[in-house]
Design a protein around this motif. Structure first.
Motif, PDB file in Angstrom:
ATOM      1  N   MET A 158       6.953  64.552  -2.386  1.00  0.00           N
ATOM      2  CA  MET A 158       5.932  65.285  -3.142  1.00  0.00           C
ATOM      3  C   MET A 158       4.637  64.485  -3.117  1.00  0.00           C
ATOM      4  SD  MET A 158       6.039  66.640  -7.098  1.00  0.00           S
ATOM      5  CE  MET A 158       7.420  67.704  -6.692  1.00  0.00           C
ATOM      6  N   ALA A 159       3.493  65.161  -3.016  1.00  0.00           N
ATOM      7  CA  ALA A 159       2.215  64.492  -2.944  1.00  0.00           C
ATOM      8  C   ALA A 159       1.879  63.806  -4.272  1.00  0.00           C
ATOM      9  CB  ALA A 159       1.117  65.496  -2.591  1.00  0.00           C
ATOM     10  N   SER A 160       1.209  62.653  -4.197  1.00  0.00           N
ATOM     11  CA  SER A 160       0.755  61.963  -5.385  1.00  0.00           C
ATOM     12  C   SER A 160      -0.442  62.698  -5.966  1.00  0.00           C
ATOM     13  CB  SER A 160       0.353  60.522  -5.019  1.00  0.00           C
ATOM     14  OG  SER A 160       1.438  59.833  -4.450  1.00  0.00           O
ATOM     15  N   THR A 161      -0.675  62.499  -7.283  1.00  0.00           N
ATOM     16  CA  THR A 161      -1.795  63.137  -7.943  1.00  0.00           C
ATOM     17  C   THR A 161      -3.096  62.727  -7.271  1.00  0.00           C
ATOM     18  OG1 THR A 161      -0.577  63.109 -10.016  1.00  0.00           O
ATOM     19  CG2 THR A 161      -2.966  63.445 -10.141  1.00  0.00           C
ATOM     20  N   GLY A 162      -3.943  63.691  -6.950  1.00  0.00           N
ATOM     21  CA  GLY A 162      -5.226  63.395  -6.335  1.00  0.00           C
ATOM     22  C   GLY A 162      -5.174  63.236  -4.834  1.00  0.00           C
ATOM     23  N   MET A 163      -3.992  63.250  -4.243  1.00  0.00           N
ATOM     24  CA  MET A 163      -3.879  63.109  -2.803  1.00  0.00           C
ATOM     25  C   MET A 163      -4.046  64.465  -2.144  1.00  0.00           C
ATOM     26  SD  MET A 163      -0.753  61.543  -0.486  1.00  0.00           S
ATOM     27  CE  MET A 163      -0.981  59.883  -1.110  1.00  0.00           C
ATOM     28  N   SER A 164      -4.915  64.536  -1.134  1.00  0.00           N
ATOM     29  CA  SER A 164      -5.149  65.798  -0.440  1.00  0.00           C
ATOM     30  C   SER A 164      -3.944  66.166   0.414  1.00  0.00           C
ATOM     31  CB  SER A 164      -6.390  65.697   0.436  1.00  0.00           C
ATOM     32  OG  SER A 164      -6.156  64.818   1.523  1.00  0.00           O
ATOM     33  N   GLN A 165      -3.893  67.441   0.787  1.00  0.00           N
ATOM     34  CA  GLN A 165      -2.818  67.879   1.666  1.00  0.00           C
ATOM     35  C   GLN A 165      -2.854  67.104   2.985  1.00  0.00           C
ATOM     36  OE1 GLN A 165      -3.060  71.675   3.857  1.00  0.00           O
ATOM     37  NE2 GLN A 165      -1.080  72.228   2.957  1.00  0.00           N
ATOM     38  N   HIS A 166      -4.058  66.868   3.485  1.00  0.00           N
ATOM     39  CA  HIS A 166      -4.197  66.118   4.741  1.00  0.00           C
ATOM     40  C   HIS A 166      -3.624  64.715   4.609  1.00  0.00           C
ATOM     41  CE1 HIS A 166      -5.771  64.550   8.442  1.00  0.00           C
ATOM     42  NE2 HIS A 166      -6.640  63.776   7.840  1.00  0.00           N
ATOM     43  N   GLU A 167      -3.953  64.010   3.535  1.00  0.00           N
ATOM     44  CA  GLU A 167      -3.422  62.663   3.326  1.00  0.00           C
ATOM     45  C   GLU A 167      -1.903  62.688   3.182  1.00  0.00           C
ATOM     46  OE1 GLU A 167      -4.838  59.653   3.296  1.00  0.00           O
ATOM     47  OE2 GLU A 167      -6.757  60.509   3.907  1.00  0.00           O
ATOM     48  N   THR A 168      -1.389  63.716   2.520  1.00  0.00           N
ATOM     49  CA  THR A 168       0.060  63.867   2.389  1.00  0.00           C
ATOM     50  C   THR A 168       0.711  64.039   3.754  1.00  0.00           C
ATOM     51  OG1 THR A 168      -0.208  64.909   0.222  1.00  0.00           O
ATOM     52  CG2 THR A 168       1.891  65.249   1.340  1.00  0.00           C
ATOM     53  N   HIS A 169       0.075  64.836   4.604  1.00  0.00           N
ATOM     54  CA  HIS A 169       0.604  65.032   5.952  1.00  0.00           C
ATOM     55  C   HIS A 169       0.576  63.741   6.759  1.00  0.00           C
ATOM     56  CE1 HIS A 169      -0.381  69.624   5.749  1.00  0.00           C
ATOM     57  NE2 HIS A 169       0.706  69.304   5.075  1.00  0.00           N
ATOM     58  N   LEU A 170      -0.511  62.979   6.649  1.00  0.00           N
ATOM     59  CA  LEU A 170      -0.604  61.708   7.371  1.00  0.00           C
ATOM     60  C   LEU A 170       0.492  60.748   6.927  1.00  0.00           C
ATOM     61  CD1 LEU A 170      -4.469  61.054   7.468  1.00  0.00           C
ATOM     62  CD2 LEU A 170      -3.027  61.950   9.301  1.00  0.00           C
ATOM     63  N   ASP A 171       0.728  60.684   5.623  1.00  0.00           N
ATOM     64  CA  ASP A 171       1.794  59.814   5.109  1.00  0.00           C
ATOM     65  C   ASP A 171       3.154  60.249   5.635  1.00  0.00           C
ATOM     66  OD1 ASP A 171       0.011  58.276   3.716  1.00  0.00           O
ATOM     67  OD2 ASP A 171       0.519  59.054   1.736  1.00  0.00           O
ATOM     68  N   ALA A 172       3.393  61.568   5.647  1.00  0.00           N
ATOM     69  CA  ALA A 172       4.674  62.086   6.130  1.00  0.00           C
ATOM     70  C   ALA A 172       4.862  61.785   7.612  1.00  0.00           C
ATOM     71  CB  ALA A 172       4.756  63.589   5.880  1.00  0.00           C
ATOM     72  N   LEU A 173       3.803  61.953   8.389  1.00  0.00           N
ATOM     73  CA  LEU A 173       3.885  61.642   9.822  1.00  0.00           C
ATOM     74  C   LEU A 173       4.160  60.164  10.035  1.00  0.00           C
ATOM     75  CD1 LEU A 173       0.912  63.823  11.106  1.00  0.00           C
ATOM     76  CD2 LEU A 173       3.326  64.158  11.668  1.00  0.00           C
ATOM     77  N   GLY A 174       3.533  59.308   9.227  1.00  0.00           N
ATOM     78  CA  GLY A 174       3.775  57.875   9.342  1.00  0.00           C
ATOM     79  C   GLY A 174       5.223  57.519   9.086  1.00  0.00           C
ATOM     80  N   ARG A 175       5.832  58.161   8.093  1.00  0.00           N
ATOM     81  CA  ARG A 175       7.249  57.904   7.799  1.00  0.00           C
ATOM     82  C   ARG A 175       8.139  58.413   8.929  1.00  0.00           C
ATOM     83  NH1 ARG A 175       5.474  59.666   2.706  1.00  0.00           N
ATOM     84  NH2 ARG A 175       6.352  61.747   3.053  1.00  0.00           N
ATOM     85  N   LEU A 176       7.842  59.612   9.430  1.00  0.00           N
ATOM     86  CA  LEU A 176       8.671  60.203  10.478  1.00  0.00           C
ATOM     87  C   LEU A 176       8.602  59.420  11.782  1.00  0.00           C
ATOM     88  CD1 LEU A 176       7.932  64.000   9.915  1.00  0.00           C
ATOM     89  CD2 LEU A 176      10.166  62.898   9.710  1.00  0.00           C
ATOM     90  N   MET A 177       7.469  58.755  12.029  1.00  0.00           N
ATOM     91  CA  MET A 177       7.269  58.091  13.324  1.00  0.00           C
ATOM     92  C   MET A 177       7.546  56.599  13.292  1.00  0.00           C
ATOM     93  SD  MET A 177       3.952  60.141  14.860  1.00  0.00           S
ATOM     94  CE  MET A 177       4.074  59.309  16.463  1.00  0.00           C
ATOM     95  N   ARG A 178       8.104  56.092  12.203  1.00  0.00           N
ATOM     96  CA  ARG A 178       8.479  54.678  12.163  1.00  0.00           C
ATOM     97  C   ARG A 178       9.525  54.398  13.241  1.00  0.00           C
ATOM     98  NH1 ARG A 178       9.075  54.334   5.613  1.00  0.00           N
ATOM     99  NH2 ARG A 178       6.853  54.160   5.143  1.00  0.00           N
TER     100      ARG A 178
END
Length: 225
Positions: A1-21
């Motif tokens: 789940m996205a953190s408070t104040g985090m944009s959808q784009h930033e949430t997607h970047l974080d998710a991609l970073g986790r998936l591509m470790r």
């Protein structure tokens, strides 16, 4: 789940970073979502948008150590399949362009993508060209997004994947759309089912066709040190 104040784009970047470790290659950005394999190769680099980890591994193997492969990932598994990704693709394409720009000399690049990554790749192509970058051509596999990029295109479809081949249903309309989106169009059909374009037994054919097409465009991009 996205953190408070985090944009959808930033949430997607974080998710991609986790998936591509742990994905192969050297990271070109702090998040590790734009990567390069075979960096020391002497051939002009290719950029690709993949959907799963095995795809860059298999592509890099078939391309050979002399072929630099820069790659990123689509929003597959990041957004639900029934959710429209068009709006989310644009900021992600801008991010990829920002990472690529300082790492390429002349931005004369060949780009490609499989299925769900095709729209994202074409948005990136349009951004690069709009910023003055030189794109030699693109490859679109198992898709035909209605995005005008004005460069030569190789379109690859599978004989066992007709539902993702618009030419199968209406060749005239598909050709009109392709001619509007691309400077020239080469369409080929190979023996493949959906999601099988990067697996052993099929990836060899795909990579061979991509190499033939990219070489025919006489592109000469140079990756900076």
């Amino acid at each position: 789940m996205a953190s408070t104040g985090m944009s959808q784009h930033e949430t997607h970047l974080d998710a991609l970073g986790r998936l591509m470790r742990g994905w192969p290659g050297e990271a070109l950005d702090p998040r590790g979502i734009v990567r390069i394999v075979n960096r020391g190769g002497s051939k002009p680099p290719i950029f690709w948008v993949f959907n799963a980890r095995h795809e860059p591994e298999n592509f890099a193997r078939e391309l050979g150590q002399d072929q630099p492969l820069i790659y990123a990932r689509s929003l597959h598994l990041v957004m639900p399949p029934d959710q429209d990704r068009a709006a989310a693709n644009l900021p992600l394409a801008r991010y990829y362009a920002q990472v690529l720009t300082p790492n390429l000399t002349g931005l004369h690049l060949f780009l490609g993508a499989n299925c769900q990554g095709a729209r994202l790749m074409l948005e990136l192509t349009r951004i690069l060209r709009g910023n003055g970058g030189r794109v030699s051509g693109v490859c679109v596999i198992s898709a035909l997004p209605d995005i005008e990029v004005g460069v030569p295109a190789l379109l690859i479809y599978g004989s066992r994947d007709p539902q993702h081949d618009p030419f199968f249903f209406d060749a005239v309309s598909a050709q009109k759309q392709a001619s509007r989106c691309f400077a020239t169009v080469r369409r080929i059909v190979i023996d493949a089912g959906h999601g099988q374009y990067a697996v052993e037994g099929t990836v060899e054919t795909v990579v061979a066709r991509v190499q033939e097409f990219s070489v025919s465009l006489n592109s000469r991009p140079v990756f900076s040190a």
